[in-house]
Design a protein around this motif. Structure first.
Motif: not given
Length: 562
Positions: A141, A313, A317-318, A320-321, A363, A426, A429, A433
């Motif tokens: 990714c 995450g 990591g939100k 990125t998700f 985010s 998820h 991501a 994180a």
């Protein structure tokens, strides 16, 4: 030995002045690792043809400088970036991103990939043929390269395929006399001279009659499916230093300059996804052992996620998700490159971490990105397993899980298409994180100790219990990984004022006592010590220590001098 300026002039002649970068600003995004690694370089060189790459190698080797090959710079252990300023020669960092190319051969059953070919592009190339590459989740990714996976024995999430591996490669090597040689073990007749071989390969100027079909030379790890089924074996399923998976380009960690690899592709399976939760890790152990031994076909993937990793995450990591969810994987490499440039500007202004803090704040205002049933399982269960199986095995898998969880506290549900896609996204991501957490909480965090660990296949006590004194050095711990292969990614966010190296060494001792191997799939980079057999493999490939010296805590000096 030629002067730096003389070498730079040769490099500019080989690739064009615009593609020879010097100075700290211009080279930052190449010499600074995604998670770890940094150091000065003489130049970053970006060749646009395989022949230009050969010319760059010739000039650099003749000048007695270091060659550091780099593809997408997505590694997590600093293996394709400099490590400090204590080398005895200048470094020429060669970026292969302009050398993209995927050539489909054998009716799609195999491909030839050039140095800049990415997993994402390879996956898209094969999709219309109903085929898949070795790896289809994770670093693909963010633009990770195919050759990077092979050179680092990267594992990936797919249970049936094992580490990236091939015995068919075209590479340059410096022999003990300091002479650069081109070795064609690609199994394709392309000519005799480097000029002819590289020019024809770049153009795809060969036919089916030029391609050798030697059953003795593998283009994938053919034995892994049987190997991973041996759930009572007291050894790990896969790890970087496994001697059985070290062969020329495979596992070379940049000790060769690889121009191309030839790889098998795989028939794409229609899939079904189940989401499993439990507070008893023995439940997941039993599911793993049954599905690896009782079914004709192995699961496609089985990704573990601890609740703490789920939470970090979810929060860090939100963005990125959502980037991948809304715009697809095509935009991600460019987004990461842009962020790296902005990070460089901020660091010069004394504002390190500003982009991460801004992105994190933004985010928080974005809508919830996770399906309700995933959130429900997060509230109920500590341990999560994302299980993907062939569609033809979906009914049998559901029947097994129904019987297994009858009367147990744990549970599962069959994901719809959206839930299944978002569950795996998820999980991906989560991998970045911890980096975001560190940048946002610099006042509380010293650094990250990131380990990827291969546990014994028979290890039923896979949930780590740390001594209280060691646990107290950490702000948070993230556990996630490839559960059926028993490969875990373990990120320890170390408390401010604590020595991360001391923490890491303490963790190594605990892993050694458990019979674990590490690293499992990110290679030693500059974080881990190469074990004697791996160090000997590196030395055999690169007797003058010209390519990527220092990897695995080995010597950085010419001819392996101490």
């Amino acid at each position: 030995m030629p002067s730096d300026e003389a070498l730079l002039a040769q490099l500019r002649e080989a690739v064009g002045a615009a593609h020879v970068l010097t100075g700290t600003r211009a080279t930052r995004r190449y010499r600074k690792g995604y998670r770890f690694g940094d150091g000065p370089v003489l130049a970053v060189v970006r060749p646009g043809t395989l022949l230009a790459l050969w010319r760059v190698l010739e000039a650099t080797v003749q000048a007695g400088r270091i060659v550091l090959m780099q593809a997408a710079n997505t590694g997590l252990t600093g293996g394709s970036t400099p490590d400090g300023d204590d080398y005895d020669r200048g470094i020429v960092l060669v970026s292969t991103q302009r050398l993209a190319g995927v050539q489909v051969i054998e009716d799609g059953r195999q491909v030839v990939c050039l140095p800049g070919a990415t997993l994402d592009v390879l996956e898209k190339t094969l999709a219309p043929l109903g085929r898949e590459p070795h790896s289809v989740i994770g670093s693909s990714c963010i633009g990770a390269s195919v050759l990077g996976g092979v050179c680092n024995n990267s594992g990936g999430a797919l249970v049936r395929r094992g580490p990236a591996y091939t015995e068919l490669a075209l590479y340059a090597q410096v022999d003990a006399d300091g002479v650069l040689r081109l070795v064609n073990h690609l199994g394709i007749a392309l000519g005799d001279t480097p000029e002819e071989i590289l020019t024809r390969l770049q153009a795809g100027d060969y036919t089916a009659t030029d391609i050798a079909r030697d059953a003795a030379r593998a283009a994938s790890d053919r034995g892994y499916a049987a190997h991973v089924r041996q759930v009572d074996a007291p050894t790990p399923a896969r790890y970087n230093a496994d001697p059985s998976r070290l062969h020329e380009a495979s596992g070379c960690a940049g000790r060769l300059a690889v121009f191309a690899v030839r790889l098998d592709t795989f028939e794409k399976d229609e899939a079904a996804v189940f989401y499993i939760g439990s507070n008893d890790p023995d439940d997941l152990t039993a599911v793993r052992r049954h599905l690896l031994t009782a079914f004709e076909r192995l699961p496609i993937s089985g990704e573990y996620l601890h609740r703490d990793a789920f939470d970090i995450g979810d929060r860090y990591g939100k963005d990125t998700f959502l980037l991948i969810d809304r715009f697809g994987t095509d935009r991600v490499p460019a987004a990461f490159a842009l962020k790296s440039r902005i990070d460089g500007w901020c660091e010069r202004w004394g504002l390190r971490g500003l982009t991460d803090r801004v992105l994190q704040a933004v985010s928080g205002w974005l809508p919830d990105h996770l399906p309700p049933r995933l959130r429900d399982f997060r509230a109920r269960y500590e341990h999560h397993l994302l299980l993907k199986v062939s569609a033809q095995d979906a009914d049998a898998t559901r029947d097994f899980l129904d019987r297994f969880f009858a009367g147990r506290e744990g549970a599962f549900f069959a994901c719809d298409a959206d839930e299944g896609r978002k569950a795996f996204l998820h999980r991906f991501a989560v991998a970045g994180a911890a980096v975001r957490y560190r940048e946002v909480h610099r006042d509380a965090v010293e650094d990250i100790v990131a380990l990827d660990v291969a546990l014994r296949r028979d290890d039923r006590d896979w949930v780590e219990t740390l001594p209280a004194a060691l646990a107290d050095t950490m702000v948070a711990r993230l556990y996630y990984g490839h559960f059926f292969c028993h490969v875990f990614h373990q990120d320890y966010i170390v408390r401010r004022g604590t020595d991360p190296l001391a923490v890491e060494h303490a963790l190594w001792k605990l892993l050694d006592a458990r019979g674990a191997e590490y690293p499992a799939e990110h290679n030693v980079g500059h974080l881990y010590h190469a074990k004697p057999q791996l160090a000997a493999f590196y030395r055999g490939l690169d007797p003058t220590n010209t390519f990527n010296p220092g990897i695995g805590k080995t010597s950085k000096r010419a001819d392996w001098k101490e």
